[in-house]
Structure formats: structure tokens, C-alpha cells
Design an enzyme around this catalytic site. Structure first.
Site, PDB file in Angstrom:
ATOM      1  CG  ASP A 120      -0.226  -0.022   2.513  1.00 58.06           C
ATOM      2  OD1 ASP A 120       0.963  -0.373   2.523  1.00 58.06           O
ATOM      3  OD2 ASP A 120      -0.838   0.311   3.537  1.00 58.06           O
ATOM      4  CD  GLU A 121       3.941   2.817   3.502  1.00 54.62           C
ATOM      5  OE1 GLU A 121       5.099   3.203   3.327  1.00 54.62           O
ATOM      6  OE2 GLU A 121       3.474   2.502   4.610  1.00 54.62           O
TER       7      GLU A 121
END
Length: 604
Positions: A120-121
Site C-alpha cells: 500500500d505504499e
DNA sequence: CCGGGCGTGT
DNA sequence: ACACGCC
């Protein structure tokens, strides 16, 4: 003025102490797993939602967070806080991974280096994009600014980061319009600050920080633990020396730190505390390993272990198939139940596996039942290395991972590199890289060039060689093709087959010398090879002599250019760390495993 | 009952 | 083959 400063070779701003030349974004998906579920099923949006793995709520949407539900909370505790919490099982990561990949691919559209950090990054280095836009755009910052600037930084970083904030906004809007995900972004001149500033305004917003506020911002962080790369152990060590807050770390002298840590580590810690970070955004590519693990109360009998591994293997093969590369190394991990150590003390054993276990049929990686059995027997043999079956054992975790992959190498700087890429190098080294001489080879011959092909080598873009490109004839028997190449033979890059005339001479010479030897792909002489009885036997027979492997013609080897000799030696000595193993500069800087050579030694 | 999965450095 | 770190 900006240009003049930017052009300095050191890329360091002349008027200030530090380099502010880069523009880095950190883009973070809001409550990622929960968002994936909500995008899939919008009805969930209005409910407090938790994503469950085993007995843990790994993440939750903002509705649920209103009830005080935190990351990694026990399910029972979460339900106490919010009895109506809607729980979804998030143990199957397939959809999350797919969503993550879509986001990553979308980020690639900006033609900047993108580094994936977890699912998610992402970091994205938009320095170049900013330099293009900074001249024309009106400089209005988008989103939040950590602190108002007092004076303009002479290097122009304020303008650049302002433009970067516009790009961040553009990217975030695109992620939302195309995929429906909200994100946060941090904008700064390095990765550390971009990441740390990112969550200041959550969710669905972005924050920019100017370099002049770095030290002050860092000092607002409470624990040294909040600095990425300072984990539990380092934090413990620091605390034991009364260094607890980032501010403490800022104030402690480098000399004191050097008495606690290695010199490198001490310098790094000190820099981090001041908000300095020169690490580059490394372009992410395919993962270095693909693995799965399963934890449980206790497993104490061999047949159960076998079942666990078998189930893991089935799931793992799906992932490997999706990846497309052929694994050449397998690791078995387990955790023994241990009264003394509460947390996970893992042990693992790994070995090379023969690529011939896998086959590529019509562009897809597949494996036969026999291949799966072979893998299971390898797994259990590794298991036996870890566990003495004559004694009772209690396991709380088993894991499987493929850790190296046979991959088309596209490095550009090394002569050995492109030798490695085509069949001629296999000949140079008296090797034959055909993955398998038996049943599986037909798939390649169909897609590979015919036995004698004239290839035009003109390719100005791939390598800016001062030499004029020339035509070269190369002899290809078989070549192991990547998935893409098998699917589209035309993609075979001639650029990977470049040889100048002198090099070509050597190659031909070597090939001639090798012609009378019968070659069969075999397991490596490396001691950790463990494939089946046959390969084990051959391992003992093959092997390296002092400088180079016995299967290489010494005389011809010695006649090669020094550079090339050194490279080859390095490669034989340590295949995974040599220049050969490096991918092109566009991709990750990190070395990639190169195992092809290890598999092919002369057959007696 | 601390999940599952990846990367880095030694 | 780890220990360690990150999400």
C-alpha cells in the site's frame, strides 16, 4: 539560477548546507485492505469494517476507527469496542496484490522511478518531471504545507516541491478516478521526510515539507522508533543508552554513537535524526522471492507436516505461475515451539532446484505431477535437515519460498552480461542452457531463432557504444526464453546479442574447443544443491578448480581480455554478487541472482 | 495464538 | 543461514 545550481556535478546546492535537488513523493493507500473490500462492495462503506487475519484485525476502515479500533488488534478486543464490526477474512491476499499491482502500474505512467514498499505504499521520484514543469507552471501548493517558509531557499527547492505537490495531487486524482482508491501523499526532498510527513493529514490528503523545517519536524517525533529503519532492536539499544526521542538522537554526538554502533550505522542514525536521507528511489520490479507460510498451534507428526507443505506448495505454485519466472531455489522454513522464546525464532534450509522441474507450455509456466512430487521430496529432505525425526518435535509454523529465479538478463555494462544472454556464452563456458534436454525443450525451439540466424545489431538506444553497430552471425541451438519472449518471439532483443568482432572471435574459438564434449545440463557443484539422487551424484563429479571451473578451456580463458577474466572469476566465485547478476540501470540497483551457470556443468 | 510476506545486511 | 526491519 536554478539551472545553474542544478547543473553542478555534485548536485549539491551551493548556498545551503544540504542537497535539496530531488523531489520525492510518498503515496500511501488509506486503510488499504478495507478500501479494496469497499471498492469491491460499496455497501460496506457505511459500515464499520475490519479485515481479519487469523485472530487479528489487521486493518479497518475509518468508520470502524471511530470506535477506537486500531491496527493489529485482537478480534475479541475489537468486538468489545464495536460489537457491530463487520469482519471480512483477509488471509487471501490475491485481490489485494492485484489492486496493489494496478496502482503500481498506474504510477509507472508518470515515467519516473517507482519503488514499492509493501502493498500500500510507493515512493516516486518526480525530480525530472518537476524540472520540466517548474519553469512554466504557476507555483501554487496543493494540499497542506507543514510550515510556512520564512525565507526562500536559494536553491529553488520551494518552487520545485510546490510543483511536486501539484504532481502528487494529479497522481492521487488519477488513482481515485481510475481505480477508486483514496490516498495520502507526502512531498519532500528525500524519502525519509516524504514518508514521515505523509500521514500528517489522513485520510485522503497530502502534505508537503520544505527542507528548512526538517530538523524541527523530526524533533516533534516522539520515539526514535518512528524513524523508518529504526526497529525494535535498534530502539532497545538506543534506549539503553538513554537516547529515547528523535531529539535525543539529534543532540547526541557522533562520537558517542560510534561507540555504540558501527561507524556507518552511527552516521546513518545521526543523519536520519536530522531528516537527512540520500537513499535513492529504487525502481521496483519482480520480487526477489515468492513464499507462503502457515502458522498453527502445534504439529508434531510427519504426515501432518507433509500435508501442510503440500497445501502450501499447491498455493505457491499458483503464485509462481502468475509470476511467470522459473524458480531455481527453494527454501523451507519452520518455527519450533519453544518455551524460552516467545516470539518467532525461525529456522530454514534452502537448496537449488533443477529448472527442469518446471516446463513452459504455450507461454505459461507449468509443472507436471511428477514435478510436484519431486518438489515434495525436496521439501521433505530439507525438512529432515531441520528436524531429527527420531525425536519428538513441535512446530508452530511452516513456510515455503522460491528464492531465486531464472531470468532473462538485460544488463548492459558487462560483456559477460550479454554473453550470458545468448547461446554463444553457453558455448563459451561449455554450457548449454536449454532448461532440459528431454521432454520440455520443444517449446523453446519453436520460439527461438532457427539454428543459424543473421541478426542485425543496430540499436542506438540500448547502449551508446562509440563503435558502429555491425552484423554478426550467431549460432543458436536452444535458448531459454522468458514468458514474454515465448509469447512474442519478435521481442527477442537483438541488442542483447551484441559482440564486437574481437569478442566474437574468442567466442567462436571457445565454441570450437568445446564441440567434442558432450554436454548435459546438470546440477551445480554447489554444496546446497539438492534435487534428486542423480544430480547429487553429479555434484560430486563436477566442481571448480582453483581459478576457473574445470569445464572451461584454460588456454582460451587466459587469452580473454583481463577485464573479462576478472568478471568471469568473480562470477564463478560468487555468482549472485557479480556484475553479471545486475539488471539494467532502469531496474532495481540491487543484484539479482544469477544461477544459470550453476546448473550446467559438463556431463561425464 | 504475533499474521503473512517481502527486502537488506552480515 | 540468519537477524532485523517494514507494511
Amino acid at each position: 539560477m536554478d539551472d545553474a545550481i542544478m547543473q553542478s556535478s555534485s548536485s549539491t546546492c551551493s548556498y545551503v548546507d544540504k542537497d535539496h535537488s530531488r523531489s520525492i513523493l510518498h503515496i500511501d493507500l488509506d486503510c488499504f485492505y478495507a478500501q479494496v473490500e469497499m471498492v469491491k462492495n460499496p455497501k460496506l462503506r457505511s459500515l464499520p469494517l475490519g479485515i481479519q487475519q487469523k485472530n487479528i484485525v489487521v486493518t479497518s476502515n475509518y468508520e470502524a476507527r471511530n470506535y477506537g479500533i486500531q491496527k493489529c488488534m485482537l478480534v475479541t478486543d475489537a468486538l468489545k469496542l464495536c460489537p457491530n464490526l463487520k469482519l471480512l477474512n483477509g488471509e487471501d491476499l490475491h485481490e489485494y496484490r492485484a489492486a496493489s499491482n494496478k496502482i503500481f502500474e498506474l504510477l509507472l505512467c508518470w515515467k519516473c522511478p517507482v519503488e514499492k514498499l509493501g502493498m500500500d505504499e510507493n515512493f516516486i521520484d518526480v525530480t525530472k518531471l518537476v524540472l520540466d514543469k517548474v519553469k512554466t507552471d504557476n507555483h501554487t501548493l496543493v494540499g497542506h504545507l507543514y510550515n510556512k517558509p520564512s525565507t526562500d531557499c536559494p536553491c529553488g527547492c520551494h518552487s520545485r516541491l510546490t510543483v511536486a505537490s501539484q504532481i502528487a495531487n494529479e497522481i492521487r486524482e488519477k488513482i481515485y478516478s481510475d481505480l477508486g482508491f483514496t490516498t495520502c501523499a507526502g512531498v519532500a526532498h528525500n524519502k525519509l521526510l516524504a514518508k514521515l510527513i505523509c500521514p500528517l493529514h489522513k485520510p485522503n490528503n497530502q502534505t508537503t515539507i520544505f527542507p528548512e523545517h526538517a530538523v524541527e519536524f523530526m524533533s516533534t517525533l516522539q520515539s526514535v522508533r518512528s524513524i523508518p529503519s529504526i526497529g525494535l532492536k535498534t530502539t532497545d539499544t538506543l534506549i539503553s543508552h538513554k537516547i529515547i526521542t528523535v531529539s535525543d538522537l539529534q543532540q547526541v554526538s557522533l562520537d558517542v554513537l560510534k561507540k555504540i554502533f558501527s561507524s556507518d550505522m552511527a552516521v546513518r542514525l545521526k543523519s536520519l535524526s536530522l531528516g537527512e536521507d540520500t537513499t535513492p528511489v529504487k525502481q521496483s520490479g519482480k520480487p526477489q522471492s515468492i513464499g507462503l507460510e502457515d502458522s498453527f498451534k502445534t504439529v508434531s507428526v510427519k504426515s501432518e507436516v507433509e500435508d501442510k507443505f503440500s497445501a502450501l506448495l499447491q498455493r505457491l505454485l499458483v503464485l509462481v505461475r502468475e509470476d511467470g519466472r522459473i524458480p531455481v531455489s527453494l527454501r523451507v522454513t519452520l518455527r519450533k515451539r519453544d518455551a524460552k522464546r516467545l516470539s518467532s525464532h525461525r529456522e530454514s534450509r534452502q537448496c537449488q532446484i533443477s529448472p527442469s522441474i518446471f516446463t513452459i507450455a504455450s507461454g505459461t509456466l507449468t509443472i507436471t505431477d511428477a514435478g510436484q512430487h519431486k518438489l515434495m521430496s525436496i521439501i521433505m529432505r530439507l525438512f529432515n535437515k531441520l528436524i531429527d525425526l527420531s525425536k519428538p518435535f513441535h512446530l508452530t509454523l511452516v513456510g515455503l519460498a522460491f528464492t531465486k529465479f531464472q531470468e532473462r538478463m538485460t544488463g548492459r555494462s558487462s560483456i559477460v552480461n550479454y554473453l550470458m544472454n545468448d547461446i554463444s556464452v553457453q558455448s563459451v563456458l561449455n554450457l548449454q542452457n536449454d532448461c532440459d534436454t528431454s521432454a520440455t525443450s520443444m517449446d523453446y525451439s519453436a520460439a527461438s531463432p532457427s539454428s543459424s540466424t543473421t541478426t542485425d545489431l543496430s540499436d542506438g538506444e540500448v547502449e551508446p557504444s562509440p563503435k558502429k553497430p555491425k552484423k554478426v552471425t550467431w549460432i543458436a541451438k536452444r535458448r531459454c526464453l522468458s514468458k514474454e519472449e515465448v509469447a512474442s518471439p519478435s521481442k527477442l532483443k537483438v541488442s542483447e546479442l551484441r559482440l564486437n568482432s574481437k569478442e566474437l572471435e574468442k567466442v567462436s574459438e571457445l565454441r570450437l574447443n568445446s564441440r567434442d564434449r558432450s554436454l548435459t545440463p546438470r546440477a551445480s557443484p554447489a554444496k546446497d544443491v539438492l534435487s534428486d539422487a542423480d544430480t547429487m551424484k553429479d555434484v560430486a563429479e563436477g566442481g571448480h578448480c582453483d581459478d576457473c571451473p574445470s569445464y572451461v578451456d584454460k588456454e582460451v580463458f587466459n587469452s580473454l581480455p583481463d577485464e573479462m577474466q576478472q568478471e568471469l572469476k568473480a562470477m564463478w566465485k560468487n555468482p549472485s554478487s557479480s556484475e553479471v547478476a545486475r539488471s539494467s540501470s532502469r531496474m532495481t540497483n540491487k543484484s539479482k541472482p544469477n544461477t544459470i551457470l550453476k546448473y550446467f556443468v559438463p556431463h561425464k
